[in-house]
Design a protein around this motif. Structure first.
Motif, PDB file in Angstrom:
ATOM      1  N   SER A   1       0.253   1.101  -5.667  1.00 54.98           N
ATOM      2  CA  SER A   1       0.782   0.709  -4.361  1.00 54.98           C
ATOM      3  C   SER A   1      -0.222   0.949  -3.242  1.00 54.98           C
ATOM      4  CB  SER A   1       2.067   1.482  -4.064  1.00 54.98           C
ATOM      5  OG  SER A   1       3.049   1.159  -5.019  1.00 54.98           O
ATOM      6  N   VAL A   2      -0.112   0.093  -2.237  1.00 57.20           N
ATOM      7  CA  VAL A   2      -0.923   0.173  -1.027  1.00 57.20           C
ATOM      8  C   VAL A   2       0.039   0.435   0.126  1.00 57.20           C
ATOM      9  CG1 VAL A   2      -2.427  -1.152   0.511  1.00 57.20           C
ATOM     10  CG2 VAL A   2      -2.698  -1.340  -1.961  1.00 57.20           C
ATOM     11  N   TYR A   3      -0.427   1.151   1.142  1.00 52.25           N
ATOM     12  CA  TYR A   3       0.422   1.583   2.251  1.00 52.25           C
ATOM     13  C   TYR A   3      -0.168   1.073   3.561  1.00 52.25           C
ATOM     14  CZ  TYR A   3       2.182   4.282  -1.566  1.00 52.25           C
ATOM     15  OH  TYR A   3       2.706   4.620  -2.783  1.00 52.25           O
ATOM     16  N   LEU A   4       0.668   0.401   4.342  1.00 50.77           N
ATOM     17  CA  LEU A   4       0.243  -0.246   5.580  1.00 50.77           C
ATOM     18  C   LEU A   4       1.230   0.073   6.686  1.00 50.77           C
ATOM     19  CD1 LEU A   4      -0.387  -3.780   3.991  1.00 50.77           C
ATOM     20  CD2 LEU A   4      -2.070  -1.943   4.279  1.00 50.77           C
ATOM     21  N   SER A   5       0.878  -0.309   7.902  1.00 51.65           N
ATOM     22  CA  SER A   5       1.798  -0.194   9.033  1.00 51.65           C
ATOM     23  C   SER A   5       1.636  -1.415   9.932  1.00 51.65           C
ATOM     24  CB  SER A   5       1.542   1.095   9.820  1.00 51.65           C
ATOM     25  OG  SER A   5       0.245   1.102  10.376  1.00 51.65           O
ATOM     26  N   THR A   6       2.596  -1.581  10.825  1.00 47.31           N
ATOM     27  CA  THR A   6       2.581  -2.736  11.714  1.00 47.31           C
ATOM     28  C   THR A   6       1.675  -2.548  12.921  1.00 47.31           C
ATOM     29  OG1 THR A   6       4.582  -1.913  12.794  1.00 47.31           O
ATOM     30  CG2 THR A   6       4.876  -3.533  11.022  1.00 47.31           C
ATOM     31  N   SER A   7       1.218  -1.323  13.132  1.00 47.53           N
ATOM     32  CA  SER A   7       0.238  -1.032  14.186  1.00 47.53           C
ATOM     33  C   SER A   7      -0.408   0.318  13.878  1.00 47.53           C
ATOM     34  CB  SER A   7       0.893  -1.045  15.578  1.00 47.53           C
ATOM     35  OG  SER A   7       1.881  -0.052  15.691  1.00 47.53           O
ATOM     36  N   PRO A   8      -1.479   0.673  14.587  1.00 46.25           N
ATOM     37  CA  PRO A   8      -2.187   1.926  14.289  1.00 46.25           C
ATOM     38  C   PRO A   8      -1.318   3.167  14.492  1.00 46.25           C
ATOM     39  CG  PRO A   8      -3.527   0.498  15.679  1.00 46.25           C
ATOM     40  CD  PRO A   8      -2.161  -0.113  15.626  1.00 46.25           C
ATOM     41  N   VAL A   9      -1.591   4.196  13.706  1.00 48.79           N
ATOM     42  CA  VAL A   9      -0.919   5.485  13.871  1.00 48.79           C
ATOM     43  C   VAL A   9      -1.712   6.339  14.858  1.00 48.79           C
ATOM     44  CG1 VAL A   9       0.168   5.464  11.583  1.00 48.79           C
ATOM     45  CG2 VAL A   9      -2.114   6.477  11.861  1.00 48.79           C
ATOM     46  N   THR A  10      -1.113   7.451  15.270  1.00 49.66           N
ATOM     47  CA  THR A  10      -1.742   8.354  16.237  1.00 49.66           C
ATOM     48  C   THR A  10      -2.635   9.349  15.499  1.00 49.66           C
ATOM     49  OG1 THR A  10       0.257   9.693  16.129  1.00 49.66           O
ATOM     50  CG2 THR A  10       0.087   8.158  17.968  1.00 49.66           C
ATOM     51  N   HIS A  11      -3.828   8.884  15.177  1.00 52.05           N
ATOM     52  CA  HIS A  11      -4.822   9.667  14.443  1.00 52.05           C
ATOM     53  C   HIS A  11      -6.189   9.227  14.955  1.00 52.05           C
ATOM     54  CE1 HIS A  11      -7.460  10.752  11.080  1.00 52.05           C
ATOM     55  NE2 HIS A  11      -6.513  11.566  10.662  1.00 52.05           N
ATOM     56  N   ASP A  12      -7.125  10.153  15.003  1.00 52.82           N
ATOM     57  CA  ASP A  12      -8.457   9.856  15.537  1.00 52.82           C
ATOM     58  C   ASP A  12      -9.109   8.641  14.892  1.00 52.82           C
ATOM     59  OD1 ASP A  12     -10.878  10.481  17.092  1.00 52.82           O
ATOM     60  OD2 ASP A  12     -11.710  11.030  15.122  1.00 52.82           O
ATOM     61  N   HIS A  13      -8.942   8.449  13.592  1.00 55.09           N
ATOM     62  CA  HIS A  13      -9.587   7.324  12.902  1.00 55.09           C
ATOM     63  C   HIS A  13      -9.009   5.972  13.302  1.00 55.09           C
ATOM     64  CE1 HIS A  13     -11.096   9.984   9.337  1.00 55.09           C
ATOM     65  NE2 HIS A  13     -11.496  10.424  10.519  1.00 55.09           N
ATOM     66  N   TYR A  14      -7.851   5.984  13.964  1.00 56.27           N
ATOM     67  CA  TYR A  14      -7.160   4.758  14.356  1.00 56.27           C
ATOM     68  C   TYR A  14      -7.191   4.527  15.876  1.00 56.27           C
ATOM     69  CZ  TYR A  14      -5.152   4.987   9.656  1.00 56.27           C
ATOM     70  OH  TYR A  14      -4.989   5.031   8.294  1.00 56.27           O
ATOM     71  N   ALA A  15      -7.740   5.473  16.624  1.00 59.19           N
ATOM     72  CA  ALA A  15      -7.635   5.483  18.080  1.00 59.19           C
ATOM     73  C   ALA A  15      -8.193   4.238  18.759  1.00 59.19           C
ATOM     74  CB  ALA A  15      -8.312   6.736  18.651  1.00 59.19           C
ATOM     75  N   ASP A  16      -9.238   3.635  18.223  1.00 58.55           N
ATOM     76  CA  ASP A  16      -9.876   2.496  18.883  1.00 58.55           C
ATOM     77  C   ASP A  16      -9.540   1.152  18.243  1.00 58.55           C
ATOM     78  OD1 ASP A  16     -11.104   4.242  20.679  1.00 58.55           O
ATOM     79  OD2 ASP A  16     -12.836   4.519  19.371  1.00 58.55           O
ATOM     80  N   LEU A  17      -8.564   1.143  17.332  1.00 62.07           N
ATOM     81  CA  LEU A  17      -8.190  -0.114  16.688  1.00 62.07           C
ATOM     82  C   LEU A  17      -7.411  -1.007  17.653  1.00 62.07           C
ATOM     83  CD1 LEU A  17      -6.970   0.929  13.119  1.00 62.07           C
ATOM     84  CD2 LEU A  17      -9.208   0.090  13.809  1.00 62.07           C
ATOM     85  N   PRO A  18      -7.552  -2.313  17.493  1.00 63.64           N
ATOM     86  CA  PRO A  18      -6.734  -3.223  18.309  1.00 63.64           C
ATOM     87  C   PRO A  18      -5.272  -3.097  17.908  1.00 63.64           C
ATOM     88  CG  PRO A  18      -7.965  -4.444  16.640  1.00 63.64           C
ATOM     89  CD  PRO A  18      -8.427  -3.013  16.564  1.00 63.64           C
ATOM     90  N   THR A  19      -4.377  -3.348  18.824  1.00 56.02           N
ATOM     91  CA  THR A  19      -2.947  -3.286  18.522  1.00 56.02           C
ATOM     92  C   THR A  19      -2.356  -4.689  18.593  1.00 56.02           C
ATOM     93  OG1 THR A  19      -2.414  -2.843  20.830  1.00 56.02           O
ATOM     94  CG2 THR A  19      -2.689  -0.935  19.398  1.00 56.02           C
ATOM     95  N   GLY A  20      -1.271  -4.881  17.884  1.00 58.33           N
ATOM     96  CA  GLY A  20      -0.572  -6.155  17.911  1.00 58.33           C
ATOM     97  C   GLY A  20      -1.290  -7.287  17.205  1.00 58.33           C
ATOM     98  N   GLU A  21      -2.219  -6.973  16.316  1.00 54.79           N
ATOM     99  CA  GLU A  21      -2.991  -8.027  15.657  1.00 54.79           C
ATOM    100  C   GLU A  21      -2.789  -8.054  14.150  1.00 54.79           C
ATOM    101  OE1 GLU A  21      -7.035  -8.471  16.885  1.00 54.79           O
ATOM    102  OE2 GLU A  21      -6.565  -7.930  18.947  1.00 54.79           O
TER     103      GLU A  21
END
Length: 187
Positions: free
Chosen positions: A118-138
């Motif tokens: 299984s692979v695990y995804l989300s509908t937008s970035p989580v609140t974690h340093d590695h995700y801080a600069d990711l675009p949202t809503g894409e």
């Protein structure tokens, strides 16, 4: 995307722990880090679904920052890179990546013909340093399975997704996600 239906976080954790035990003895076990990200996602989104994605859907999944297991080559910048973009980068710079990031490339090689898990995804970035600069809503965002997704794309196996379960944190109700289907019907 075909949405199979809602699942509980307990079901998500059970599936994760079955495939990715935190105590598994192998070099560079990052399963505890991944489990921590799943808890962050559950706290942030509170809802989970099980789904199936097409190869195109998988190629569009946004990956968070990844310095490649402490290597010397940034596989994914802080602003993110899709699975497709990262796989294309690996294809075009395999020798350089193997030299600079031997642990990362060993994982990708190992998973190339490994059974699907299984692979695990989300509908937008989580609140974690590695995700801080990711675009949202894409689109969908990776939580766990980076090396596996890259390996399966590089080996041509992402087109065989009928055997691959995906758990997604966040709202997948009709109208919330482009190209979503529910139970085989367009949402």
């Amino acid at each position: 995307m075909q949405i199979m239906g809602p699942v509980t976080f307990d079901e998500v954790l059970t599936a994760f722990r079955q495939d990715h035990p935190v105590a598994r003895e192998h070099g560079n076990n990052t399963n505890q880090d991944a489990e921590n990200v799943l808890f962050l996602a559950d706290k942030l989104f509170t809802t989970w679904s099980k789904a199936r994605l097409s190869r195109a859907d998988f190629r569009d999944v946004m990956l968070p920052w990844h310095l490649s297991e402490g290597g010397g080559f940034e596989l994914v910048p802080r602003t993110g890179r899709t699975v497709g973009q990262a796989a294309d980068l690996v294809r075009s710079r395999t020798a350089e990546l193997a030299t600079a990031n031997p642990v990362c490339m060993a994982k990708i090689t190992q998973f190339g013909d490994s059974p699907f898990s299984s692979v695990y995804l989300s509908t937008s970035p989580v609140t974690h340093d590695h995700y801080a600069d990711l675009p949202t809503g894409e689109g969908l965002v990776h939580l766990d399975g980076l090396h596996r997704l890259l390996a399966w794309e590089l080996s041509g196996r992402l087109s065989l997704t009928e055997e691959l379960s995906v758990y997604i944190a966040g709202d997948l109700s009709p109208g919330s996600t482009p190209n979503a289907t529910t139970g085989g019907r367009r949402a």
